[in-house]
Design an enzyme around this catalytic site. Structure first.
Site, PDB file in Angstrom:
ATOM      1  CD  GLU A  83      -3.033  -1.287   2.043  1.00 46.42           C
ATOM      2  OE1 GLU A  83      -2.740  -1.117   3.230  1.00 46.42           O
ATOM      3  OE2 GLU A  83      -4.188  -1.530   1.662  1.00 46.42           O
ATOM      4  CD  GLU A 101      -3.629  -7.338   3.070  1.00 44.41           C
ATOM      5  OE1 GLU A 101      -4.632  -6.800   3.568  1.00 44.41           O
ATOM      6  OE2 GLU A 101      -2.523  -6.773   2.986  1.00 44.41           O
TER       7      GLU A 101
HETATM    8  C1  GAL Z   1      -5.071  -4.026   4.105  1.00 43.98           C
HETATM    9  C2  GAL Z   1      -3.659  -3.798   4.576  1.00 43.98           C
HETATM   10  C3  GAL Z   1      -3.355  -4.514   5.856  1.00 43.98           C
HETATM   11  C4  GAL Z   1      -4.465  -4.313   6.837  1.00 43.98           C
HETATM   12  C5  GAL Z   1      -5.738  -4.796   6.254  1.00 43.98           C
HETATM   13  C6  GAL Z   1      -6.904  -4.578   7.149  1.00 43.98           C
HETATM   14  O1  GAL Z   1      -5.462  -2.987   3.304  1.00 43.98           O
HETATM   15  O2  GAL Z   1      -2.734  -4.189   3.621  1.00 43.98           O
HETATM   16  O3  GAL Z   1      -2.155  -4.052   6.364  1.00 43.98           O
HETATM   17  O4  GAL Z   1      -4.578  -2.970   7.118  1.00 43.98           O
HETATM   18  O5  GAL Z   1      -6.017  -4.078   5.093  1.00 43.98           O
HETATM   19  O6  GAL Z   1      -6.791  -5.165   8.375  1.00 43.98           O
END
Ligand code: GAL
Length: 961
Positions: free
Chosen positions: A414, A484
């Site tokens: 990010e 993620e």
């Molecule tokens: C993503 C980010 C993580 C964490 C997650 C939400 O956008 O890469 O570091 O913030 O969201 O828990």
């Protein structure tokens, strides 16, 4: 601005001065090393310049007023200042590279002598494995330099400065520095020397940097080894008969390294002055046919995102904790780790090599907070910062390049887009052609080898799988992964099974990484575990920091149990009635020889026979069919099923023989219900209504059964919203909890509309509705009884246009004074919700009341067990027949659960509250991703629930009548 001025070294964009070039990290060699971990003297100042640097002078030292601190550690977790949590926002003004004048600064001091046998020749290196966020170092009064890059190693040549005794090592650490702009990861801000400090002797002719290239040719079955080194030496791998010079290539037959079969060969790199152990894993990583392949085969990532975290020591982790993480991952079928969002302690990667995990090693880089200003001033798009970015890339790659487990480098997380990222990618590709490149933040994929996304919903992932996505041509050619997904905050995540089906269906989808491994709840005397805001932070993001598959103490949450089941590498399918079981090997490399298969046959949830199930050799991707033995004899009318399990046939490094890897339940016959109670007539007595063993008040509210008090039995639609129900402001849809509260589902009113005494039934009618709305639910409670049992038939009918889903629908009641363990026949042993139920198995279970509660760090709805057949809670027996309602029992009310902010807000009362739900709304992943899939949304519609209550012994089974 003078970028190199020592006075403002912490506020300039330079990565630092004075340190040695980065090189490969290794834990041991035959050269001596001295750990400088332990108790240091410590002084905290409120600003960077509150104290001059005379503390760093060579001794003698008067640090009598100073405190003590443990290194590795964070001072904010050792009684100096407090931690702060923000997700995206920088907790200081965006004024790069400047940082606030209030800049907590920790002076660390340690004196040490050299061991008696410390060699007199050669030199020495002082290594810092991690300091947040910026350090300046002195040895014996001489300034060695300064550095940034908190989760990266920095070394200084100190040979000429060492004395046999009384060495004074001084380190000044600033919490905030220009480096903080590059370290805006979603986590606690935790300053300090949080990884090891080591003095390494460097003999004359020692091994300098070295790069182990060990590839595998899957066609020939051979491995090719070449170790490049700064210093000439020999490379030996005794087991393979290898003895070659550095830089020389040798090819021999080998067993390859994979995460499933982590074959390592012990070797040695010997130079004139040093012998360094090598652990060689032969494997070839390639992007081929649009797929990520290792050793010629595509991978399916069953991954997690791992931050380093310990509830007491923050990001200072000991080896046991790292090993605990790896073992827990292996035992839960996880095969991959993304080291979000920085290179981990290097010893963790040794463990990944040894036990077998695919690793995406991510650089210590995130600038997310610039999004708040439209990415203005983003360091990754500003050439002045590029040297710092390149320094970070090099420190990651050089440190970790010899790990077979690391198959991808990630530029960071990010950061938006920019030239600096491209420069990093170019540098990495030139240095290491043997691995792929990951970065999620650039939708063009210009610098990457794969298309990576976070939190894309199922429908979009399916489109991508089918190749129906739009976007740059380059991207459409690339393999896809979800770096993620499945946001594991609180209860959930839901919908994992559906993602896994997609991953297993479409080749292009190469799996994903759950966000995230562990809740970052900090141990706290008053709160149990603290989260954002609990330390009085002005800006914080609450419990968004508790979004892991493990609770802070590393107890697996139901989410991890679910994930283990969803990603099991063997799929067992079939139907109990036809006796055939299909076993599909979903491993990428391993056959099934390491597993033993067992069956058990269960009658009414209890195993009556078991045995082994011979499964033929089944290669990766292959399927076998096997037959179950004839079903054992049993009485008629019972509910029967087979449970087939795949367990480890032998002990492994990560779990013992018998450890369960995969399982399935194959139902055979559904049970026959005992006859329902009936026949008793309701009668009025004084101000009460009597029906069989039950007493009601004149309004038809159940008061007691068999002389035992029942409290407030009525329709219930409310649940304490989960984090996923609460959603997040950046999601386009209104989260369910907001819809519920707006409508008032947490404050429903029950208006009595009728009490009817029939010949053999008491019927009570109500209309249940929130204030200020004309929506409602018409409810009929029809009570029937015999001498000892009471039957409730509950009918619910919505009135009006319900567009909002219901949290739950069912009944709830209190059992004053109930205690003891709860037994039930139904889904268990853990909790399950409509879209988190894969790991739930039908059986007879027993648990203490407290164990039925899932202790989410922020309390919320939890603990439902699906498909209740019967339950015994205190003296009450509940019978529902096959596949009955969701069953929840807890020692507080939903309202108390809803009001609690921390675990310690919940104090058990004397009454056990039971919910029996016809339906529950799905869980989804709305705390950062998509909500519950449409099929798991609980629509208001006609529903019926049938439950029999008794307080006597259970009714005799049907066939014994
Ligand atoms: C993503 C980010 C993580 C964490 C997650 C939400 O956008 O890469 O570091 O913030 O969201 O828990």
């Amino acid at each position: 601005m003078d970028l190199r001025s020592p006075e403002d070294h912490h506020e300039n964009v330079s990565p630092g001065t004075g340190s040695l070039p980065p090189r490969a990290w290794y834990a041991t060699s035959d050269a001596p090393a001295l750990s400088l971990n332990g108790t240091w003297r410590f002084r905290l100042s409120p600003t960077a310049d509150a104290e001059d640097d005379t503390f760093a002078a060579a001794g003698p030292h008067d640090s009598g007023t100073w405190d003590e601190i443990t290194v590795p550690g964070h001072w904010v977790l050792q009684g100096h200042g407090a931690p702060q949590y923000t997700n995206q926002l920088y907790p200081f003004p965006l004024d790069p590279p400047r940082v606030p004048t209030e800049n907590p600064t920790g002076d660390h001091l340690r004196t040490f002598g050299l061991p008696a046998d410390w060699p007199a020749t050669g030199t020495a290196v002082l290594r810092f494995d991690g300091v947040e966020s910026c350090a300046r170092v002195w040895l014996n009064g001489t300034a060695l330099g300064d550095f940034k890059g908190s989760r990266l190693a920095h070394e200084f040549d100190v040979g000429a400065l060492l004395r046999p005794e009384g060495n004074v090592l001084a380190v000044r650490v600033h919490q905030w520095s220009a480096g903080s702009y590059l370290e805006d990861q979603d986590q606690w801000w935790l300053p300090g020397i949080f990884r090891d400090v080591t003095l390494l002797h460097r003999p004359e002719g020692c091994v300098g940097d070295h790069f182990v290239h060990a590839s595998y040719d899957h066609r020939a079955g051979t491995g090719t080894l070449r170790v490049d080194a700064d210093v000439q030496g020999r490379v030996t791998v005794a087991e393979l008969g290898i003895d070659v010079a550095t830089g020389e290539e040798v090819t021999v037959p080998v067993e390859p390294w994979t995460a499933e079969t982590p074959r390592l060969y012990d070797g040695v790199l010997a130079t004139a002055g040093e012998r360094v152990p090598l652990r060689v894993g032969f494997r070839t990583v390639a992007l081929e046919d649009g797929l990520i392949k290792v050793n010629g085969r595509p991978l399916l990532f069953r991954g997690v995102n791992r931050h380093e975290f310990h509830p007491e020591t923050g990001r200072a982790l000991d080896l046991d904790t790292m090993r605990a993480d790896v073992l827990l991952m292996k035992r839960h079928n996880i095969n991959a780790v993304r080291t979000s969002h920085y290179p981990p302690h290097p010893a963790f990667l040794d463990l990944c090599d040894e036990y077998g995990l695919w690793v995406i090693d991510e650089c210590d880089l995130e600038t997310h907070g610039f999004q708040a200003v439209g990415w203005r001033g983003n360091p990754v798009d500003d050439d002045r910062w590029t040297p710092a970015l390149l320094d970070r890339a090099a420190r990651m790659v050089e440190r970790d390049k010899n790990h077979p487990s690391v198959i991808m480098w990630s530029l960071g997380n990010e950061c938006g887009t920019g030239r600096g990222l491209t420069a990093m990618a170019e540098w990495i590709r030139a240095r290491d052609g043997g691995r792929l490149l990951h970065y999620e933040g650039d939708s063009s994929c210009a610098d990457t080898d794969l298309y990576s996304r976070m939190y894309a919903d199922h429908a979009e992932v399916e489109r991508i799988g089918r190749g129906e996505d739009e976007g740059p041509d380059r991207r459409r050619e690339l393999p896809f992964l979800l770096c993620e997904y499945g946001h594991a905050m609180g209860n959930g995540p839901g919908g994992l099974s559906e993602y896994q089906r997609l991953f297993e269906t479409y080749e292009r989808l190469q799996g994903g990484f759950i966000w995230e491994w562990i809740d970052h709840g900090l141990a706290h005397p008053a709160y149990g575990y603290a989260y954002g805001g609990d330390f009085g932070e002005e800006l914080h993001d609450g419990n968004f920091v508790c979004d892991g598959l493990l609770f802070p103490d590393r107890t697996p949450s139901p989410g991890l149990v679910e994930y283990k089941k969803v990603i099991e590498p063997v799929r067992i399918e079939g139907h109990g009635r036809d006796g055939t079981v299909r076993v599909t090997n979903l491993h990428d490399f391993a056959d099934l020889a390491h597993l033993a298969f067992t069956w058990s046959y269960e009658v009414d949830g209890v195993s009556v026979a078991d045995g082994t199930l011979p499964v033929p050799a089944t290669g990766p991707g292959e399927r076998s069919e096997v037959r179950l033995p004839p079903a054992p004899e049993h009485g008629r009318g019972a509910e029967t099923r087979w449970t087939v399990r795949a367990v480890l046939a032998d002990d492994t490094a990560w779990a013992g023989r018998g450890h369960e890897v995969a399982w399935a339940q194959l139902p055979e016959s559904v049970g026959v219900l005992p006859p329902l109670p009936g026949g008793a007539a309701p009668v009025r007595a004084d101000r009460h209504l009597l029906l069989g063993p039950a007493v009601f008040d004149a309004r038809g509210t159940l008061l007691s059964l068999g002389g035992r008090e029942i409290e407030d039995l009525r329709l219930d639609v409310w649940r304490a919203p989960t984090d996923n129900d609460n959603g997040m402001p950046w999601r386009p849809e209104t989260p369910p909890a907001a819809q519920w509260r707006t409508l008032g589902l947490h404050r429903m009113r029950h208006r009595l509309t009728g009490v009817e005494l029939g010949e053999d039934a008491l019927t009570v009618r109500t209309r249940v509705a929130p204030a200020a709305s004309d929506l409602g639910l018409r409810v009929a409670y029809r009570w029937q009884a015999d001498d000892s049992r009471l039957l409730l038939t509950l009918d619910v009918e919505p009135e009006g246009e319900w567009t909002v889903p219901l949290p739950r629908v069912g009944i709830r009641f209190g059992l004053p004074g109930a205690s003891g363990p709860v037994r039930w026949f139904g889904g268990g042993p853990g909790e399950a919700y409509p879209d988190t139920g894969a790991a739930s198995r039908v059986g007879v279970w027993e648990a203490d009341l407290d164990a039925l509660h899932t202790p989410y760090v922020r309390p919320q709805e939890n603990g439902a067990r699906p498909g209740l057949r019967w339950a015994e809670v205190g003296a009450l027996r509940i019978d529902c027949g096959a596949d009955g309602p969701w069953f929840t029992a807890r020692r507080w009310t939903t309202e108390q659960l809803d009001a609690a902010r921390h675990r310690t807000d919940l104090t058990p009362g004397d009454t056990v509250w039971v919910n029996l739900d016809i339906g529950q709304h799905g869980i989804g992943s709305g705390s950062c991703g998509p909500g519950a899939l449409p099929k798991y949304r609980l629509r208001a519609r006609r529903e019926q629930l049938r439950v029999t209550f008794s307080t006597a012994a259970p009714p005799a089974p049907a066939d014994a009548r």
